[in-house]
Design an enzyme around this catalytic site. Structure first.
Site, PDB file in Angstrom:
ATOM      1  N   GLY A  41       0.798  -1.226   0.000  1.00 34.13           N
ATOM      2  CA  GLY A  41       0.000   0.000   0.000  1.00 34.13           C
ATOM      3  C   GLY A  41       0.828   1.272   0.000  1.00 34.13           C
ATOM      4  O   GLY A  41       1.979   1.303  -0.433  1.00 34.13           O
ATOM      5  N   LYS A  52      11.212   7.612   4.891  1.00 34.66           N
ATOM      6  CA  LYS A  52      12.263   7.489   5.911  1.00 34.66           C
ATOM      7  C   LYS A  52      13.615   7.149   5.283  1.00 34.66           C
ATOM      8  O   LYS A  52      14.674   7.542   5.788  1.00 34.66           O
ATOM      9  CB  LYS A  52      11.876   6.451   6.964  1.00 34.66           C
ATOM     10  CG  LYS A  52      11.106   7.050   8.122  1.00 34.66           C
ATOM     11  CD  LYS A  52       9.676   7.412   7.803  1.00 34.66           C
ATOM     12  CE  LYS A  52       9.285   8.805   7.868  1.00 34.66           C
ATOM     13  NZ  LYS A  52       7.864   9.057   7.524  1.00 34.66           N
ATOM     14  N   ALA A 323       0.126   4.151   9.824  1.00 32.57           N
ATOM     15  CA  ALA A 323       0.264   2.749   9.457  1.00 32.57           C
ATOM     16  C   ALA A 323       0.063   1.823  10.659  1.00 32.57           C
ATOM     17  O   ALA A 323      -0.587   0.773  10.547  1.00 32.57           O
ATOM     18  CB  ALA A 323       1.646   2.525   8.844  1.00 32.57           C
ATOM     19  N   HIS A 447      22.616   3.574  30.891  1.00 30.19           N
ATOM     20  CA  HIS A 447      23.357   4.825  30.754  1.00 30.19           C
ATOM     21  C   HIS A 447      24.490   4.633  29.765  1.00 30.19           C
ATOM     22  O   HIS A 447      25.151   3.602  29.800  1.00 30.19           O
ATOM     23  CB  HIS A 447      23.923   5.228  32.114  1.00 30.19           C
ATOM     24  CG  HIS A 447      24.798   6.451  32.051  1.00 30.19           C
ATOM     25  ND1 HIS A 447      24.266   7.714  31.911  1.00 30.19           N
ATOM     26  CD2 HIS A 447      26.145   6.580  32.064  1.00 30.19           C
ATOM     27  CE1 HIS A 447      25.267   8.596  31.864  1.00 30.19           C
ATOM     28  NE2 HIS A 447      26.409   7.929  31.948  1.00 30.19           N
TER      29      HIS A 447
HETATM   30  P1  FAD Z   1      -2.952   2.071   2.282  1.00 29.01           P
HETATM   31  O1  FAD Z   1      -1.573   1.857   2.753  1.00 29.01           O
HETATM   32  O2  FAD Z   1      -3.256   3.314   1.546  1.00 29.01           O
HETATM   33  O3  FAD Z   1      -3.302   0.823   1.377  1.00 29.01           O
HETATM   34  C1  FAD Z   1      -4.503   0.723   0.687  1.00 29.01           C
HETATM   35  C2  FAD Z   1      -4.316  -0.254  -0.453  1.00 29.01           C
HETATM   36  O4  FAD Z   1      -5.612  -0.537  -0.983  1.00 29.01           O
HETATM   37  C3  FAD Z   1      -3.493   0.304  -1.608  1.00 29.01           C
HETATM   38  O5  FAD Z   1      -2.454  -0.602  -1.907  1.00 29.01           O
HETATM   39  C4  FAD Z   1      -4.478   0.412  -2.765  1.00 29.01           C
HETATM   40  O6  FAD Z   1      -3.900   0.128  -4.025  1.00 29.01           O
HETATM   41  C5  FAD Z   1      -5.492  -0.655  -2.386  1.00 29.01           C
HETATM   42  N1  FAD Z   1      -6.819  -0.448  -2.946  1.00 29.01           N
HETATM   43  C6  FAD Z   1      -7.608   0.657  -2.824  1.00 29.01           C
HETATM   44  N2  FAD Z   1      -8.790   0.465  -3.417  1.00 29.01           N
HETATM   45  C7  FAD Z   1      -8.748  -0.779  -3.934  1.00 29.01           C
HETATM   46  C8  FAD Z   1      -9.677  -1.564  -4.684  1.00 29.01           C
HETATM   47  N3  FAD Z   1     -10.883  -1.107  -5.025  1.00 29.01           N
HETATM   48  N4  FAD Z   1      -9.292  -2.804  -5.068  1.00 29.01           N
HETATM   49  C9  FAD Z   1      -8.072  -3.289  -4.745  1.00 29.01           C
HETATM   50  N5  FAD Z   1      -7.170  -2.602  -4.057  1.00 29.01           N
HETATM   51  C10 FAD Z   1      -7.505  -1.375  -3.645  1.00 29.01           C
HETATM   52  N6  FAD Z   1       2.262   6.570   8.608  1.00 29.01           N
HETATM   53  C11 FAD Z   1       2.996   6.237   9.683  1.00 29.01           C
HETATM   54  O7  FAD Z   1       2.466   5.584  10.591  1.00 29.01           O
HETATM   55  N7  FAD Z   1       4.300   6.593   9.812  1.00 29.01           N
HETATM   56  C12 FAD Z   1       4.938   7.307   8.850  1.00 29.01           C
HETATM   57  O8  FAD Z   1       6.126   7.611   8.985  1.00 29.01           O
HETATM   58  C13 FAD Z   1       4.195   7.680   7.694  1.00 29.01           C
HETATM   59  N8  FAD Z   1       4.784   8.376   6.713  1.00 29.01           N
HETATM   60  C14 FAD Z   1       4.067   8.676   5.595  1.00 29.01           C
HETATM   61  C15 FAD Z   1       4.697   9.394   4.588  1.00 29.01           C
HETATM   62  C16 FAD Z   1       4.010   9.719   3.437  1.00 29.01           C
HETATM   63  C17 FAD Z   1       4.707  10.493   2.353  1.00 29.01           C
HETATM   64  C18 FAD Z   1       2.646   9.288   3.285  1.00 29.01           C
HETATM   65  C19 FAD Z   1       1.894   9.604   2.032  1.00 29.01           C
HETATM   66  C20 FAD Z   1       2.022   8.575   4.282  1.00 29.01           C
HETATM   67  C21 FAD Z   1       2.720   8.265   5.449  1.00 29.01           C
HETATM   68  N9  FAD Z   1       2.120   7.567   6.491  1.00 29.01           N
HETATM   69  C22 FAD Z   1       2.837   7.266   7.605  1.00 29.01           C
HETATM   70  C23 FAD Z   1       0.698   7.155   6.434  1.00 29.01           C
HETATM   71  C24 FAD Z   1       0.576   5.665   6.093  1.00 29.01           C
HETATM   72  O9  FAD Z   1       1.208   5.419   4.861  1.00 29.01           O
HETATM   73  C25 FAD Z   1      -0.889   5.263   6.046  1.00 29.01           C
HETATM   74  O10 FAD Z   1      -1.503   5.616   7.266  1.00 29.01           O
HETATM   75  C26 FAD Z   1      -1.040   3.764   5.846  1.00 29.01           C
HETATM   76  O11 FAD Z   1      -0.424   3.335   4.657  1.00 29.01           O
HETATM   77  C27 FAD Z   1      -2.523   3.383   5.813  1.00 29.01           C
HETATM   78  O12 FAD Z   1      -2.662   2.028   5.607  1.00 29.01           O
HETATM   79  P2  FAD Z   1      -3.979   1.432   4.954  1.00 29.01           P
HETATM   80  O13 FAD Z   1      -3.791  -0.045   4.952  1.00 29.01           O
HETATM   81  O14 FAD Z   1      -5.172   1.994   5.603  1.00 29.01           O
HETATM   82  O15 FAD Z   1      -4.015   1.989   3.445  1.00 29.01           O
END
Ligand code: FAD
Length: 468
Positions: A41, A52, A323, A447
């Site tokens: 994702g 990172k 995440a 420490h």
């Molecule tokens: P996502 O990771 O967005 O995954 C959703 C998946 O669903 C995707 O792969 C997508 O392709 C798939 N999908 C969507 N719709 C469909 C469909 N209809 N059919 C099939 N597949 C589908 N969070 C942290 O905790 N620490 C960090 O340091 C951090 N840094 C970040 C830096 C950046 C630049 C960004 C953009 C985000 C960051 N985040 C961070 C946030 C973190 O990436 C998200 O909170 C996390 O990925 C959310 O997970 P999720 O499983 O909800 O969704």
């Protein structure tokens, strides 16, 4: 066309979805995960991990420049340079290793992965689409939505505008070159992490934020430390300004202040980082008519939606979009479906901002505790009084503890400083275990470590800090 029946269908293979699928499969629940793009994702492909990696590369480059200018440590380096293509390819290698690993873990645990875009037909039926064609239909007892979020676009300055000058964090994480002048629109954590990174990689960086301070989600005492460090790095911060768009020849961003006065900020690239939006449209989710919380799917403390067998986790359910929250929710939903009794407690979700210095908050801030009517004691311990910080050449920042005055139960931690992200797990553990100030103060901390500042903050709250 193939038709399959299973117990659980997970839509989305991000950290929420893949953890749910792994845990469900471990518990013997027949599970199919549908992913249209890459496993891992946003987090593994275009979020947490690649950002990172770039942050680390930029830090190392900055360090080399610092040594080249002559450092007190006596290390001498000839003028350093960076091959950004190689940096990006190193970052891509990490992403590849991790995403391949997720595929292997799903397979090892017996979760089936179907490549394609899920289209919801009803609460128990999903079509899998490839190139716009339905290739498979799956019926299920439980449907878990883990479709994540996408970057918010400014309608008057969409991604790609200005012949590609306007980019999102996704493009910013795979640069072909480093722009001379970068304007970052948005002073939240994504904009600042990347803005600081680009500054260290050589760009002149200006951050524009509509509110009157950066990182508005964090308390001001913490963010001031980051703001000072940004100033020292040479990053301009423009507050209280709203972006109007690019100028006619795409060489500057047009701005307006509250009084309606207009100005311009020269740019070679514009990173728009004004937030992320739950991904709820375009795959039939609307047809379920679930209760919503604004644009996010509304869930209860077990991540159930308003439809009994439909669950939602992670960014699609709104803030905090992190995440580790998605993963914790995914694990919990899998266990509930497998028959275990679980609920989700959001009290100890750490929020970390990988700026330089880093920020971490867990639990309640002093203001939140006071607003809840709790009488508190709170204390800070500065890293300037911590030996380990001095040996790391970074003594900015502090650790703060918030505890109940009556029984010393710890309600929250906040910290700003180098590597404080690594303290976040211990902070969370305190809250999960119901630790008191005495528990932390009485734990022997090794420490010299940054963790000693945590112990000292607890000691200080009890009235007898030893090193200040
Ligand atoms: P996502 O990771 O967005 O995954 C959703 C998946 O669903 C995707 O792969 C997508 O392709 C798939 N999908 C969507 N719709 C469909 C469909 N209809 N059919 C099939 N597949 C589908 N969070 C942290 O905790 N620490 C960090 O340091 C951090 N840094 C970040 C830096 C950046 C630049 C960004 C953009 C985000 C960051 N985040 C961070 C946030 C973190 O990436 C998200 O909170 C996390 O990925 C959310 O997970 P999720 O499983 O909800 O969704």
């Amino acid at each position: 066309m193939q038709t399959t029946s299973t117990t659980l269908v997970v839509i989305g293979g991000g950290p929420g979805g893949y953890i749910a699928a792994i845990r469900a499969a471990q518990l013997g629940v027949a599970t199919i995960l549908i992913e249209g793009d890459q496993l891992g994702g946003t987090c593994l492909n275009i979020g947490c991990i690649p950002s990172k990696a770039l942050i680390h590369a930029a830090e190392e480059f900055e360090k080399a420049k610092h040594y080249a200018e002559g450092s007190a440590l006596g290390i001498q380096v000839a003028s350093p340079s960076i091959q950004i293509e190689q940096t990006v390819s190193w970052k891509n290698g990490i992403v590849k290793r991790l995403t391949t690993g997720v595929g292997a873990l799903l397979k090892k645990n017996g979760a089936q992965v179907v490549k394609g875009w899920a289209q919801i037909i009803d609460g128990k039926t999903v079509a899998v689409m490839q190139d716009g064609q339905e290739v498979q239909r799956i019926t299920c007892e439980h449907l878990l939505i883990a479709s994540g979020s996408s970057a918010v676009e400014l309608p008057f300055m969409p991604f790609g505008a200005g012949n590609g000058k306007v980019i999102s964090s996704t493009e910013a994480l795979s640069p072909n070159s480093i722009p001379k002048k970068l304007v970052v629109v948005g002073g939240g954590y994504i904009g600042l992490e990347l803005g600081i990174t680009y500054r260290k990689l050589g760009s002149e960086v200006a951050v524009v934020e509509a509110m009157d301070r950066i990182l508005p989600a964090y308390d001001e005492e913490l963010t001031k430390v980051v703001r000072n460090a940004m100033k020292q790095l040479g990053i301009e911060v423009h507050l209280g300004l709203s972006v109007q768009g690019l100028n006619a020849d795409n060489t500057a961003v047009r701005l307006k202040n509250a009084a309606g006065e207009e100005s311009e900020l020269a740019c070679d690239q514009v990173l728009v980082a004004v937030g992320r939006r739950p991904r709820t449209q375009g795959f039939g989710l609307e047809s379920l008519l679930l209760d919503m919380n604004g644009r996010a799917v509304k869930i209860d403390d077990q991540c159930r939606t308003s439809m009994r067998n439909v669950w939602a986790i992670g960014d699609v359910t709104g803030e905090p979009m992190l995440a580790h929250r998605a993963m914790a929710q995914g694990e919990m939903v899998a266990e509930i479906i497998a028959g275990k009794r679980r609920h989700f407690s959001p009290a100890s979700i750490p929020a970390v901002c990988f700026t330089d210095p880093e920020l971490v908050v867990v639990g309640m801030s002093p203001q939140e505790a006071q607003a809840a009517g709790i009488v508190i004691i709170t204390a800070n311990f500065p890293f300037a009084a911590n030996g380990r910080s001095m040996t790391l050449e970074s003594s900015e920042g502090f650790v703060r503890v918030v505890a109940r005055k009556d029984n010393h139960l710890i309600l929250g931690w906040q910290a700003v400083g180098r590597s404080v992200s690594e303290l976040s797990a211990g902070f969370g553990l305190c809250l999960e275990m119901g630790a008191s100030l005495e528990d932390v103060a009485g734990t022997i901390h090794s420490h010299p470590t940054l963790g000693e500042a945590v112990q000292e903050a607890a000691l200080r709250a009890l009235g007898h800090a030893l090193h200040i």
